[in-house]
Scaffold this active site. Structure first.
Site, PDB file in Angstrom:
ATOM      1  N   LYS A  35       0.832  -1.196   0.000  1.00 36.83           N
ATOM      2  CA  LYS A  35       0.000   0.000   0.000  1.00 36.83           C
ATOM      3  C   LYS A  35       0.870   1.251   0.000  1.00 36.83           C
ATOM      4  O   LYS A  35       0.540   2.266  -0.624  1.00 36.83           O
ATOM      5  CB  LYS A  35      -0.935   0.001   1.209  1.00 36.83           C
ATOM      6  CG  LYS A  35      -1.837   1.226   1.267  1.00 36.83           C
ATOM      7  CD  LYS A  35      -2.864   1.118   2.372  1.00 36.83           C
ATOM      8  CE  LYS A  35      -3.780   2.347   2.374  1.00 36.83           C
ATOM      9  NZ  LYS A  35      -4.860   2.241   3.391  1.00 36.83           N
ATOM     10  N   HIS A  44      -8.729 -27.027 -36.811  1.00 37.61           N
ATOM     11  CA  HIS A  44      -9.929 -26.490 -36.166  1.00 37.61           C
ATOM     12  C   HIS A  44     -10.369 -27.354 -34.982  1.00 37.61           C
ATOM     13  O   HIS A  44     -11.546 -27.677 -34.822  1.00 37.61           O
ATOM     14  CB  HIS A  44     -11.059 -26.334 -37.184  1.00 37.61           C
ATOM     15  CG  HIS A  44     -10.766 -25.304 -38.232  1.00 37.61           C
ATOM     16  ND1 HIS A  44     -10.518 -23.978 -37.932  1.00 37.61           N
ATOM     17  CD2 HIS A  44     -10.643 -25.403 -39.580  1.00 37.61           C
ATOM     18  CE1 HIS A  44     -10.277 -23.312 -39.032  1.00 37.61           C
ATOM     19  NE2 HIS A  44     -10.322 -24.149 -40.052  1.00 37.61           N
TER      20      HIS A  44
END
Length: 497
Positions: A132, A263
């Site tokens: 922080k 695919h």
């Protein structure tokens, strides 16, 4: 920088970091095993308990939870100086912490009352406090960052960009740590936790998704997701999907094996006496579909394979390794991606749906075949059935695979009804002059009617493997016996959507 706090479970590299601090006259606060390791190495360190005036207590549960520690991490330089001086709080400029190994210990089937002691409290609290206050404090949570930190210390400090990156990494670490605890506790006595939390690192933006108008990224540090191409263009979203499909099947095959995927469906699968033979067989199953495909091989690629690969168009080739000669040969295919086949990384399958995700876990397959027809399959048919059953597992439903004991012969996938898949497999084989005589059939799900069996038998197939479980199993079995088809039930369905 005048003061650092070091408190680590994993002591990799900690002595080198501490020596760099000492060389710059930066004081060290430490506790427990870390302080002991530093002193044994002749590195001066002040115990946290001596600094705070409070001893470690409650079997070490309370060591660093003190205002003089957290104030030193959270205190804003230039804003909180007066209150810090009033309470004898020193500025802590560097925090080096890594956490109790909860993730590792949670895999050891420990009683909860024993495992809970590996939940770190002070470590995450200090990490969050320092993160922080990243503008004033550098926080280290990963030994891989120590070399960078040592250089920064030698050069007089961390840049603002380095501090922000380290804080971001620290919050990521505590998030993953809390996720592991949450998943474990939420999952006690259950197959899946009530709240399911996952984290993937190493995010890389891809050129686009399945289509150019879609945005995409890949995340992961291991397995296929962690691979970078040895050569060629950047991997695409579709490349990753096809490589995953090809490798998953290839890992199930023995010996010299090749899987060709287009695919997200196999379009050619074969085993051979050599890796080259298996590739040629797999390619010739459907050479049109193999053009622009993804190819996975089970053994190293040599110059002879490289020559064949370079004679056509392959999007991606993945194998355990590539000879120097093969690498040199394939450089002329500058867009073709080459990947090293990584170790398998078992994991839950996760798919997004509207408002959430589906999570699926596949247990290890246990073969429990049952011959249900009057005629048992011959040894050659058994080998062919094994191959067909492995391939059909990785084909889109509804799927029908025709195979002999070394290769697929016809592949019909992705149809809304099973008989159409059976017909397509025959049509594809005929297109390339391949006969169905003596082939076997693999079906990913039960046959609801005898029509699929009749179509395959008329083309020359002699044996069939399927899960069984249809209300018309007896009708299908009667037709198999009438046609002299050997049929095996597996009891396991292989739908793939």
């Amino acid at each position: 920088m005048t003061l650092a706090l070091l408190s680590v479970w994993d002591k990799t590299g900690i002595l080198d970091l501490a020596r760099a601090l000492t060389a710059k006259n930066i004081g060290i606060l430490s506790s427990g095993g870390t302080a002991k390791a530093l002193r044994e190495a002749g590195i001066p360190a002040k115990d946290v308990s001596d600094y705070t005036g409070f001893p470690e207590m409650m079997d070490g549960r309370v060591k660093t939870l003190h205002p003089k520690v957290h104030g030193g991490l959270l205190g804003r330089r230039g804003t909180d100086d007066a209150v810090m001086a009033k309470h004898g709080i020193e500025e802590i400029d560097i925090l080096c912490v890594n956490l109790y190994p909860f993730e590792e210990m949670s895999k050891k089937d420990l009683p909860l009352e024993e495992l809970i002691e590996f939940v770190d409290i002070g470590g995450p609290a200090m990490i969050r406090a320092a993160s922080k206050n990243y503008k004033d404090v550098a926080v280290l949570t990963d030994p891989a960052d120590y070399p960078m930190a040592i250089e920064a210390i030698k050069n007089g400090g961390f840049t603002p960009e380095q501090k922000l990156r380290l804080a971001t990494k620290a919050f990521t670490r505590t998030a993953a740590y809390d996720s592991a605890i949450s998943n474990y506790l939420n999952g006690i006595g259950k197959e899946f936790p009530d709240v399911y939390t996952v984290q993937f690192a190493n995010g890389r933006k891809l050129r686009y998704g399945e289509n150019p108008h879609q945005l995409a990224a890949v995340y992961g540090t291991s397995g296929i997701a962690g691979q970078s191409a040895l050569q060629g263009k950047e991997m695409s979203y579709n490349n990753y999907l096809d490589v995953h499909a090809a490798v998953s099947l290839c890992r199930e095959l023995e010996g010299f094996a090749t899987v060709i995927v287009k695919h997200n469906n196999p379009c050619g699968v074969a085993v051979g006496k050599t890796q080259l033979e298996s590739y040629l067989k797999a390619r010739d199953v459907d050479p049109v579909s193999a053009y622009g495909s993804v190819v996975a091989m089970s053994t190293p690629v040599d110059i002879d394979i490289a020559k064949e690969i370079c004679s056509t168009f392959v999007e991606v080739l993945i194998a355990p390794s590539f000879s120097d000669e093969a690498r040199e040969m394939m450089k002329k295919k500058e867009n073709m991606r080459l990947l090293i086949l990584p170790p398998d990384v078992p994991a839950d399958e996760i798919r997004t749906i509207d408002g959430g995700v589906l999570v699926q876990r596949t247990p290890a397959y246990t073969e429990d075949w049952k011959v249900v027809s009057k005629r048992a399959p011959t040894p050659d048919e058994v080998e062919a059935l094994k191959l067909a059953w492995k391939v059909v597992k990785y084909a889109k439903s509804n799927a029908i695979i025709y195979a002999n004991k070394t290769e697929t012969v016809g592949i019909g996938v992705g149809q809304m009804n099973r008989v159409d898949s059976a017909k397509i497999g025959i049509q594809k084989a005929a297109e390339f002059g391949r006969t169905m005589a003596g082939t076997v059939i693999g079906s990913d799900a039960f046959l609801p009617f005898a029509d699929t069996l009749e179509v395959a038998a008329a083309a020359g197939a002699t044996a069939l493997i399927q899960p069984g479980g249809s209300i018309r199993d007896n009708e299908v079995l009667a037709k198999a016996d009438e046609l002299g088809i050997a049929m095996v039930f597996t009891g396991t369905r292989h739908f793939r959507h």
